[in-house]
Design a protein around this motif. Structure first.
Motif, PDB file in Angstrom:
ATOM      1  N   GLU A 124       0.802  -1.217   0.000  1.00 12.29           N
ATOM      2  CA  GLU A 124       0.000   0.000   0.000  1.00 12.29           C
ATOM      3  C   GLU A 124       0.838   1.272   0.000  1.00 12.29           C
ATOM      4  N   ASP A 125       2.111   1.187   0.371  1.00  8.98           N
ATOM      5  CA  ASP A 125       2.951   2.380   0.372  1.00  8.98           C
ATOM      6  C   ASP A 125       3.769   2.501  -0.923  1.00  8.98           C
ATOM      7  N   ALA A 126       3.414   1.739  -1.946  1.00 10.90           N
ATOM      8  CA  ALA A 126       4.179   1.704  -3.190  1.00 10.90           C
ATOM      9  C   ALA A 126       3.898   2.922  -4.066  1.00 10.90           C
ATOM     10  N   GLY A 145      -5.211   4.205  -3.116  1.00 16.09           N
ATOM     11  CA  GLY A 145      -4.500   4.339  -1.854  1.00 16.09           C
ATOM     12  C   GLY A 145      -3.002   4.373  -2.046  1.00 16.09           C
ATOM     13  N   ARG A 146      -2.537   3.775  -3.128  1.00 15.09           N
ATOM     14  CA  ARG A 146      -1.128   3.877  -3.500  1.00 15.09           C
ATOM     15  C   ARG A 146      -0.953   5.102  -4.395  1.00 15.09           C
ATOM     16  N   ARG A 147       0.274   5.528  -4.576  1.00 15.28           N
ATOM     17  CA  ARG A 147       0.536   6.577  -5.559  1.00 15.28           C
ATOM     18  C   ARG A 147       0.699   5.890  -6.912  1.00 15.28           C
ATOM     19  N   VAL A 148      -0.209   6.181  -7.831  1.00 14.68           N
ATOM     20  CA  VAL A 148      -0.228   5.509  -9.129  1.00 14.68           C
ATOM     21  C   VAL A 148       0.003   6.539 -10.228  1.00 14.68           C
ATOM     22  N   LEU A 149       0.969   6.276 -11.092  1.00 12.61           N
ATOM     23  CA  LEU A 149       1.345   7.192 -12.163  1.00 12.61           C
ATOM     24  C   LEU A 149       1.048   6.550 -13.509  1.00 12.61           C
ATOM     25  N   GLY A 164      -5.444   8.942  -5.692  1.00 18.45           N
ATOM     26  CA  GLY A 164      -4.033   8.614  -5.635  1.00 18.45           C
ATOM     27  C   GLY A 164      -3.354   8.539  -6.984  1.00 18.45           C
ATOM     28  N   GLY A 165      -4.117   8.793  -8.047  1.00 16.12           N
ATOM     29  CA  GLY A 165      -3.555   8.692  -9.385  1.00 16.12           C
ATOM     30  C   GLY A 165      -3.076  10.029  -9.923  1.00 16.12           C
ATOM     31  N   GLU A 166      -2.014   9.998 -10.701  1.00 14.65           N
ATOM     32  CA  GLU A 166      -1.465  11.194 -11.338  1.00 14.65           C
ATOM     33  C   GLU A 166      -1.082  10.857 -12.777  1.00 14.65           C
ATOM     34  N   PHE A 167      -1.232  11.837 -13.655  1.00 18.71           N
ATOM     35  CA  PHE A 167      -0.817  11.662 -15.042  1.00 18.71           C
ATOM     36  C   PHE A 167       0.577  12.263 -15.247  1.00 18.71           C
ATOM     37  N   VAL A 168       1.361  11.592 -16.068  1.00 19.40           N
ATOM     38  CA  VAL A 168       2.674  12.066 -16.484  1.00 19.40           C
ATOM     39  C   VAL A 168       2.628  12.191 -18.004  1.00 19.40           C
ATOM     40  N   ILE A 169       3.009  13.341 -18.533  1.00 15.64           N
ATOM     41  CA  ILE A 169       2.955  13.561 -19.976  1.00 15.64           C
ATOM     42  C   ILE A 169       4.322  13.293 -20.594  1.00 15.64           C
ATOM     43  N   GLY A 170       4.334  12.528 -21.664  1.00 11.92           N
ATOM     44  CA  GLY A 170       5.591  12.234 -22.350  1.00 11.92           C
ATOM     45  C   GLY A 170       5.317  11.630 -23.714  1.00 11.92           C
ATOM     46  N   ARG A 171       6.139  11.961 -24.682  1.00 15.02           N
ATOM     47  CA  ARG A 171       5.957  11.438 -26.044  1.00 15.02           C
ATOM     48  C   ARG A 171       7.179  10.600 -26.417  1.00 15.02           C
ATOM     49  N   PRO A 172       6.956   9.361 -26.884  1.00 16.33           N
ATOM     50  CA  PRO A 172       8.069   8.496 -27.266  1.00 16.33           C
ATOM     51  C   PRO A 172       8.779   9.050 -28.496  1.00 16.33           C
ATOM     52  N   PRO A 173       9.998   8.538 -28.754  1.00  9.70           N
ATOM     53  CA  PRO A 173      10.621   7.353 -28.137  1.00  9.70           C
ATOM     54  C   PRO A 173      11.297   7.677 -26.815  1.00  9.70           C
ATOM     55  N   PHE A 174      11.408   6.638 -25.967  1.00  6.88           N
ATOM     56  CA  PHE A 174      12.090   6.747 -24.688  1.00  6.88           C
ATOM     57  C   PHE A 174      13.295   5.800 -24.689  1.00  6.88           C
ATOM     58  N   SER A 175      14.333   6.192 -23.993  1.00  2.00           N
ATOM     59  CA  SER A 175      15.529   5.356 -23.891  1.00  2.00           C
ATOM     60  C   SER A 175      15.582   4.733 -22.496  1.00  2.00           C
ATOM     61  N   PRO A 176      16.331   3.636 -22.328  1.00  4.91           N
ATOM     62  CA  PRO A 176      16.477   3.074 -20.984  1.00  4.91           C
ATOM     63  C   PRO A 176      17.011   4.092 -19.984  1.00  4.91           C
ATOM     64  N   ARG A 177      17.926   4.949 -20.438  1.00  4.46           N
ATOM     65  CA  ARG A 177      18.487   5.955 -19.531  1.00  4.46           C
ATOM     66  C   ARG A 177      17.439   6.973 -19.107  1.00  4.46           C
ATOM     67  N   SER A 178      16.654   7.477 -20.071  1.00  2.92           N
ATOM     68  CA  SER A 178      15.637   8.482 -19.726  1.00  2.92           C
ATOM     69  C   SER A 178      14.544   7.874 -18.850  1.00  2.92           C
ATOM     70  N   GLU A 179      14.207   6.601 -19.104  1.00  4.20           N
ATOM     71  CA  GLU A 179      13.202   5.940 -18.281  1.00  4.20           C
ATOM     72  C   GLU A 179      13.717   5.743 -16.859  1.00  4.20           C
ATOM     73  N   ALA A 180      14.975   5.352 -16.732  1.00  6.31           N
ATOM     74  CA  ALA A 180      15.554   5.170 -15.400  1.00  6.31           C
ATOM     75  C   ALA A 180      15.582   6.496 -14.637  1.00  6.31           C
ATOM     76  N   GLN A 181      15.937   7.571 -15.330  1.00  5.28           N
ATOM     77  CA  GLN A 181      15.961   8.889 -14.688  1.00  5.28           C
ATOM     78  C   GLN A 181      14.556   9.290 -14.245  1.00  5.28           C
ATOM     79  N   LEU A 182      13.559   9.007 -15.079  1.00  2.00           N
ATOM     80  CA  LEU A 182      12.177   9.333 -14.718  1.00  2.00           C
ATOM     81  C   LEU A 182      11.735   8.524 -13.511  1.00  2.00           C
TER      82      LEU A 182
END
Length: 246
Positions: A124-126, A145-149, A164-182
């Protein structure tokens, strides 16, 4: 011959480009999930058909002689309906089905059969990055109840369907590095994805591996039996074979 290409994936765009100089008449159809889709190099219609009767009417009106289904692997309603209607009308039908993702060394994946299975596996704290698409968000209401993105390409037109839900805006393509940073910036502790396969969505899985983030992998739905193709060259060859059969 007129081929209807059910599009919406990167493979569909590559198929469209591959058919541009063949002399074969092809019409692409996009469901309209993205407000400003990238243009296709062939005539394109955008939006739903208006149900099964609308689809039948379109096929008849345009003289469609075959359907190549390159929609998302989880578009089971569209694919199953199309396969059934084509069978009833005696039209050739084939579906491009990407190979599923399989775990590699270092991955921490748990396969789930349904969205409702996720809540029992996520504390529940995820902080959950829900990479399953806007249209299925309500199916994950048990995660309240969790923070859901949830990431969207376009700004949302409606509020998140549960607390508990939030939207994140982003347009592909995504790289492993950018995803890890996010993921690090957002404090993501769990990733939920559909087993869509393909290269486009692989970056988030690579990022999860690098950060040791647990992944819940939703299994693919069952599809009606029919001709299945695994890549773009096979799809192009299938279309070419239709001309030989005529």
């Amino acid at each position: 011959m007129t081929v209807l290409l059910l599009a919406g994936t990167s493979e569909a765009k590559r198929i469209a480009w591959g058919l541009t100089d063949t002399g074969i008449k092809v019409i692409a159809s996009l469901a309209g999930a993205t407000r400003s889709p990238e243009p296709m190099p062939i005539p394109t219609r955008i939006g739903g058909f208006g149900g099964e009767e609308g689809f039948r009417a379109f096929v008849n009106a345009k003289g469609v002689s075959a359907v190549l289904d390159a929609t998302h692997p989880f578009a089971e309603h569209i694919s199953n309906r199309t396969a059934r209607v084509c069978s009833e009308l005696g039209l050739p039908y084939a579906q491009l089905v990407r190979p599923v993702w399989t775990p590699e060394t270092g991955d921490n994946w748990t396969a789930i059969d349904a969205p409702t299975d996720a809540a029992a596996l996520i504390p529940e704290d995820a902080v959950v990055f829900l990479a399953t698409g806007r249209q299925t968000l309500a199916d994950y209401a048990d995660l309240e109840g969790r923070r859901v993105l949830c990431r969207l390409i376009d700004p949302p037109t409606a509020p998140f369907p549960f607390e508990g839900g939030e939207f994140v805006i982003g347009r592909p393509p995504f790289s492993p590095r950018s995803e890890a940073q996010l993921f690090q910036a957002l404090g993501v502790t769990h990733l939920v994805v559909k087993n869509a396969g393909g290269e486009g969505g692989r970056a988030k899985l690579d990022a999860a591996r690098a950060l040791n983030i647990p992944v819940l992998m939703l299994k693919r739905p069952a599809m009606l039996a029919g001709t299945q193709l695994s890549n773009v060259p096979e799809a192009l060859a299938w279309v070419s074979s239709l001309e030989v059969r005529q």
